[in-house]
Design an enzyme around this catalytic site. Structure first.
Site, PDB file in Angstrom:
ATOM      1  N   GLY A 154     -35.359  49.860   3.205  1.00 12.42           N
ATOM      2  CA  GLY A 154     -36.270  49.262   3.896  1.00 12.42           C
ATOM      3  C   GLY A 154     -37.756  48.920   3.363  1.00 12.42           C
ATOM      4  N   CYS A 155     -39.249  48.659   3.430  1.00 12.12           N
ATOM      5  CA  CYS A 155     -39.908  48.506   3.524  1.00 12.12           C
ATOM      6  C   CYS A 155     -40.981  49.776   3.726  1.00 12.12           C
ATOM      7  CB  CYS A 155     -40.828  46.792   3.551  1.00 12.12           C
ATOM      8  SG  CYS A 155     -40.834  46.808   5.371  1.00 12.12           S
ATOM      9  N   TYR A 156     -40.708  50.200   4.859  1.00  9.92           N
ATOM     10  CA  TYR A 156     -41.692  51.480   5.734  1.00  9.92           C
ATOM     11  C   TYR A 156     -41.102  52.513   4.821  1.00  9.92           C
ATOM     12  CZ  TYR A 156     -44.074  48.822   9.684  1.00  9.92           C
ATOM     13  OH  TYR A 156     -44.460  47.740  10.392  1.00  9.92           O
ATOM     14  N   THR A 158     -39.827  53.284   2.165  1.00 13.01           N
ATOM     15  CA  THR A 158     -40.331  53.658   0.773  1.00 13.01           C
ATOM     16  C   THR A 158     -41.881  53.844   1.372  1.00 13.01           C
ATOM     17  OG1 THR A 158     -39.082  51.561   0.032  1.00 13.01           O
ATOM     18  CG2 THR A 158     -41.149  52.141  -1.140  1.00 13.01           C
ATOM     19  N   SER A 159     -42.842  53.837   1.698  1.00 13.24           N
ATOM     20  CA  SER A 159     -44.329  53.857   1.913  1.00 13.24           C
ATOM     21  C   SER A 159     -44.009  55.588   2.354  1.00 13.24           C
ATOM     22  CB  SER A 159     -44.949  52.639   2.706  1.00 13.24           C
ATOM     23  OG  SER A 159     -45.956  53.332   3.121  1.00 13.24           O
TER      24      SER A 159
END
Length: 351
Positions: A154-156, A158-159
């Site tokens: 997911g995007c969150y 990954t960060s």
């Protein structure tokens, strides 16, 4: 000339499908030969995405999703569909010998019960959970290269995971007091028509959402617990920024003992020395979403606050590129024997 790898894309009409179509234009070793959508079947890609006009990819006709057709025509298939939708078609494709990169959440969570508790649906292909490889190349490169099924992060997560990985791996910070304060552009909510995503609702405003039950929470906790070698529970808060794309995560941790910025910076630069798609910024410089927009870079900035003995980690990515489609293409490159960055832009969209 080496043989072109044939790719399929299930779910071309969402933002992640749109982004993947944009990226495939630049790929010299992989060709998109199937793009599917139940609502837009029969149209050409350029009909729904005018930016593909007068480009060869724009002439591709959108088809209905059909696992048998995809298996016959494709070497690798991207699943850019919502959770629950992906699990069955992924299983059919795997059984037919096709490699799969799943952009949904269906194979990210290792434990069936945890997935079902957070997503409120039954996981009907739990037999594939052990085989699926979490597609974060900085952590699982060797496993990704030999995989048939990739669970694209997911995007969150990954960060957040990239921001925390060096500190947790080196035992620099306490594991019982981690706060992740993350902000995303509006594209992170998807392309569906929702009142909360309308321009007048998002522009000139800033708000939190999904507290404290955001579904990316167990994914983050699962992966950082592996890094630390112990179970970790985090405070994870999410906010909607009045921008199109980008994530900035500010991560608050407590240092074990005393460590100055030089020592922390060395730990981070050593960890990412052979991982060029994560850029640890020079000391004193902090990341901004505009400098990663449209790229697969993750930019990390570090602050040590001696007064509170906290390490503050700032991590910026493009939620659509590194947080979804660009990372999916990185994973597809790896499982198909290509260089990780093939077809991926390195310069950000500016200004």
């Amino acid at each position: 000339m080496s043989q072109i790898i044939k790719a399929g894309l299930v779910g071309v009409t969402g933002y992640t499908g749109m982004e993947l179509a944009r990226l495939m234009v630049h790929h010299s070793s992989m060709e998109l030969v199937r793009a599917t959508s139940r609502s837009e079947a029969g149209k050409k890609l350029a009909d729904i995405y005018p930016f593909l006009n007068r480009l060869p990819l724009g002439e591709l006709t959108i088809t209905q999703p059909d696992a048998a057709d995809l298996a016959e025509e494709c070497d690798v298939v991207f699943l850019a569909v919502p959770h629950k939708t992906a699990m069955e078609i992924a299983a059919e494709l795997i059984e037919a010998g096709v490699k799969v990169v799943d952009l949904s959440a269906d194979f990210r969570i290792n434990d069936k019960a945890t997935y079902e508790a957070w997503y409120q649906v039954e996981h009907t292909r739990a037999d594939l959970l052990k085989e699926a490889v979490y597609g974060l190349p900085e952590l699982y490169l060797d496993r990704i290269m030999g995989a048939r099924l990739i669970a694209n992060p997911g995007c969150y997560p990954t960060s957040s995971i990239l921001g925390l990985a060096p500190a947790l791996s080196a035992g620099l910070v306490e594991t019982d007091d981690i706060v992740i304060d993350a902000k995303s552009g509006a594209s992170g909510a998807g392309r569906g028509a929702k009142v909360g995503n309308l321009f007048c609702e998002v522009a000139d405003s800033f708000r939190a959402y999904g507290l404290p039950t955001h579904r990316h929470t167990p994914e983050i906790e699962q992966e950082i617990s592996k890094l630390a070698g112990t179970d970790i529970t985090v405070s994870f808060s999410t906010h909607l920024l009045p921008i199109d794309r980008g994530i900035l995560s500010t991560i608050y941790t407590r240092l074990k003992g005393e460590a100055d910025l030089d020592a922390v910076y060395q730990t981070y630069t050593d960890f990412y020395a052979d991982k060029p798609l994560v850029r640890v910024l020079p000391k004193g410089q902090l990341p901004e979403t505009r400098f990663v927009r449209g790229t697969v870079f993750c930019d990390i900035g570090l602050v040590v606050d001696p007064r509170t003995n906290r390490l503050i980690i700032l991590s910026a990515i493009d939620n659509l590129c590194r947080g979804a489609s660009g990372q999916a293409l990185m994973n597809a490159n790896l499982i198909c024997g290509l260089d990780i960055d093939e077809g991926l832009p390195m310069a950000p969209m500016m200004p």
